[in-house]
Scaffold this motif. Structure first.
Motif, short mmCIF file in Angstrom:
data_model
loop_
_atom_site.label_atom_id
_atom_site.label_comp_id
_atom_site.label_asym_id
_atom_site.label_seq_id
_atom_site.Cartn_x
_atom_site.Cartn_y
_atom_site.Cartn_z
N LYS A 193 25.13 -3.70 82.30
CA LYS A 193 24.78 -2.35 82.28
C LYS A 193 25.98 -1.16 81.97
O LYS A 193 25.60 -0.06 81.49
CB LYS A 193 23.91 -1.78 83.22
CG LYS A 193 22.50 -2.68 83.27
CD LYS A 193 21.67 -2.61 82.13
CE LYS A 193 20.42 -3.73 82.30
NZ LYS A 193 19.51 -3.52 81.12
N MET A 194 27.07 -1.72 82.02
CA MET A 194 28.42 -0.74 82.01
C MET A 194 28.52 -0.22 80.49
O MET A 194 28.46 -0.89 79.70
CB MET A 194 29.56 -1.53 82.31
CG MET A 194 30.92 -0.55 82.16
SD MET A 194 32.45 -1.81 82.42
CE MET A 194 32.27 -2.23 84.17
N PRO A 195 28.45 1.03 80.34
CA PRO A 195 28.73 1.69 79.22
C PRO A 195 29.89 1.12 78.37
O PRO A 195 30.94 1.09 79.22
CB PRO A 195 28.67 3.22 79.36
CG PRO A 195 27.83 3.20 80.68
CD PRO A 195 28.30 1.95 81.55
N LYS A 196 29.71 1.35 77.31
CA LYS A 196 31.24 0.66 76.45
C LYS A 196 32.41 1.74 76.55
O LYS A 196 33.46 1.26 77.00
CB LYS A 196 30.67 0.62 74.67
CG LYS A 196 31.89 -0.17 74.05
CD LYS A 196 31.50 -0.25 72.65
CE LYS A 196 32.52 -0.87 71.84
NZ LYS A 196 32.24 -1.19 70.32
N TRP A 197 32.15 2.93 76.76
CA TRP A 197 33.11 3.85 76.97
C TRP A 197 33.79 3.70 78.21
O TRP A 197 35.08 3.81 78.55
CB TRP A 197 32.83 5.21 76.82
CG TRP A 197 31.61 5.81 77.77
CD1 TRP A 197 30.57 5.90 77.80
CD2 TRP A 197 32.08 6.34 79.05
NE1 TRP A 197 29.64 6.17 79.03
CE2 TRP A 197 30.85 6.94 79.77
CE3 TRP A 197 33.16 6.67 79.76
CZ2 TRP A 197 30.89 7.47 80.98
CZ3 TRP A 197 33.30 7.26 80.91
CH2 TRP A 197 31.93 7.60 81.56
#
Length: 492
Positions: A415-419
């Motif tokens: 679930k980690m955001p790409k940024w």
């Protein structure tokens, strides 16, 4: 031969014949060889001592990131390394039973343009052979198990179990987790009440690892070999304290490792042998335990680790311990410690580059205080990066381990955001140290490297008095402050 630590000859450097400090390197692992390769390009004399009586091509695969590329480019080995390795593809994380893809950790996008090189994967024995060939045979002494070390104001001495003795100016311990150099150094510091309490504690012993490599295989035997990039398959068990990984190589072999995560009871079963390796019987026993674990080959036929074992030379499968701990004491007087390379390598290469820079910047005939000050600067430059690498290793262990912590870690990765991932990536890959006394790697990059204090060193003139001053070997803070006007990019 004895050394009296209380006696230091007062010498006037201006009237002495120029003499570079001699370096004794204990341990011919990747870290020790890397330091030797770098010193071979300088005027610093060195010798390497290895306890094993012969060099055996043991180990699995090494993943070299863009952070190590400058070293091999500066040493003129990059093109050969490219020919021996494959570009690393995305990491596919698979769960067992079921062999379902849990998630994929993508490869770094445009790594060559952004950071100077893409991640490369090659068998550890192949890399070891490449590095070993860069060092003259007479520089390496095999079958030299260290019995004791002794250091004083004028030199350092090592004694081996074969009764041979060697004297030098600097002693580097690159001989693994249960380093003989570290044990001797820490024993002396403990007697002098100078050893931090945490350094006296036993190493955490939480997992063991089975490593090896098959013979070259055909596409029928292992279809994933047809893919241009190295296939990295990480299989996690839902009901067993194991994780196992396979890699495809440029040599059409399969490198593999199987990690067993130990609890308090299983740790006792493996605790009897406190060293970095066991004999072939221990490796064979672990092979028997895990031979039915399934692997992903890219074909319809279901293969297991047992198939890989059958395709491997039995005497080249080894069982190793994986310990991780950050020590507070990195050096004292004329003795310093560095990483041995293990199965990783990148961090040990960075240690070698930084330590070699500070050794090369020492004046002729350095006194013990100058050497010890250089060791302090070496640690100061490396410690934050080592702590980051340790945290990343712990996160990987949490990901592949069993239990609630692993489940949470994998969920967060998915679930980690790409940024957020981009920030982590840039921070890790900004650490691209170089050797200051060799021509720079000028590969054009979008993301410049982090500041490196030892890249701006300069050796003092040989006739200067014995003193390690900022204008000669500067602190990292002084270098960064001095270069602010040049707008050296800060790490993300």
């Amino acid at each position: 031969m004895e050394i009296n630590p209380a006696v230091t000859f007062v010498h006037e450097r201006s009237v002495m014949h120029a003499k570079r400090p001699k370096v004794l390197i204990v341990g011919a692992g990747l870290g020790g060889l890397a330091l030797g390769m770098i010193l071979e390009k300088s005027d610093t004399p060195y010798e390497i001592f290895e306890r094993a009586p012969e060099v055996k091509p043991l180990g699995s695969a090494i993943s070299l990131t863009s952070t190590s590329a400058p070293l091999f480019k500066q040493l003129g080995l990059w093109d050969e390394l490219l020919s021996l390795s494959k570009e690393l593809d995305a990491i596919q994380v698979v769960t067992h039973p079921g062999l379902e893809t849990a998630f994929i950790i993508p490869a770094v996008e445009n790594a060559a343009k952004r950071y100077g090189a893409e991640a490369r994967l090659l068998p550890r024995p192949i890399l070891y052979d490449l590095m070993l060939r860069q060092i003259p045979k007479e520089r390496i002494h095999l079958g030299k198990k260290i019995l004791s070390t002794q250091q004083g104001g004028n030199s350092v001495l090592i004694r081996c179990t074969d009764r041979s003795e060697y004297e030098g100016d600097i002693l580097v311990g690159a001989d693994g987790a249960y380093s003989a150099v570290r044990q001797n150094l820490y024993a002396q510091l403990k007697m002098d009440n100078k050893l931090p309490a945490s350094d006296a504690l036993p190493l955490p012993f939480t997992n063991v690892c089975l490593v090896g490599q098959t013979r070259p295989l055909t596409l029928e035997e292992f279809p994933d070999l047809a893919k241009a990039k190295s296939q990295f398959k990480n299989i996690l068990s839902k009901d067993k304290p194991y994780a196992w990984i396979t890699f495809t190589t440029e040599q059409s072999s399969i490198c593999y490792l199987c990690i067993q995560f130990l609890d308090s009871e299983s740790s006792k079963d493996n605790d009897a042998f406190k060293n970095s390796e066991w004999g072939p019987e221990a490796a064979q026993a672990m092979c028997n335990e895990v031979k039915d674990f399934p692997i992903v080959s890219g074909g319809e036929k279901q293969l297991t680790l047992g198939d890989l074992f059958n395709w491997s030379s039995k005497d080249l499968i080894s069982k190793v311990m994986l310990e991780e701990k950050i020590f507070k004491t990195w050096g004292h007087c004329r003795t310093v410690l560095m990483g041995d390379g293990g199965e990783g390598g990148n961090s040990a290469f960075h240690d070698a580059i930084t330590l070699a820079n500070y050794i090369h910047a020492l004046p002729d005939h350095p006194i013990a205080e100058e050497i010890e000050d250089a060791f302090k600067l070496y640690k100061k430059e490396r410690i934050s990066w080592v702590e980051d690498a340790f945290s990343a290793s712990q996160a990987f262990r949490n990901m592949v381990d069993a239990g609630a912590k692993a489940t949470i870690t994998r969920f967060m990765l998915k679930k980690m955001p790409k940024w957020v991932g981009g920030i982590i990536e840039r921070k890790i890959l900004s650490n691209r140290p170089q050797i200051y006394f060799l021509p720079r790697d000028e590969t054009p990059v979008i993301m410049p490297p982090a500041p490196q204090a030892s890249l701006h060193l300069k050796r003092p003139e040989s006739k200067k008095k014995p003193q390690l001053q900022e204008e000669k070997i500067q602190t990292p803070e002084a270098v960064v402050a001095a270069d602010d006007a040049e707008q050296i990019p800060q790490p993300v």
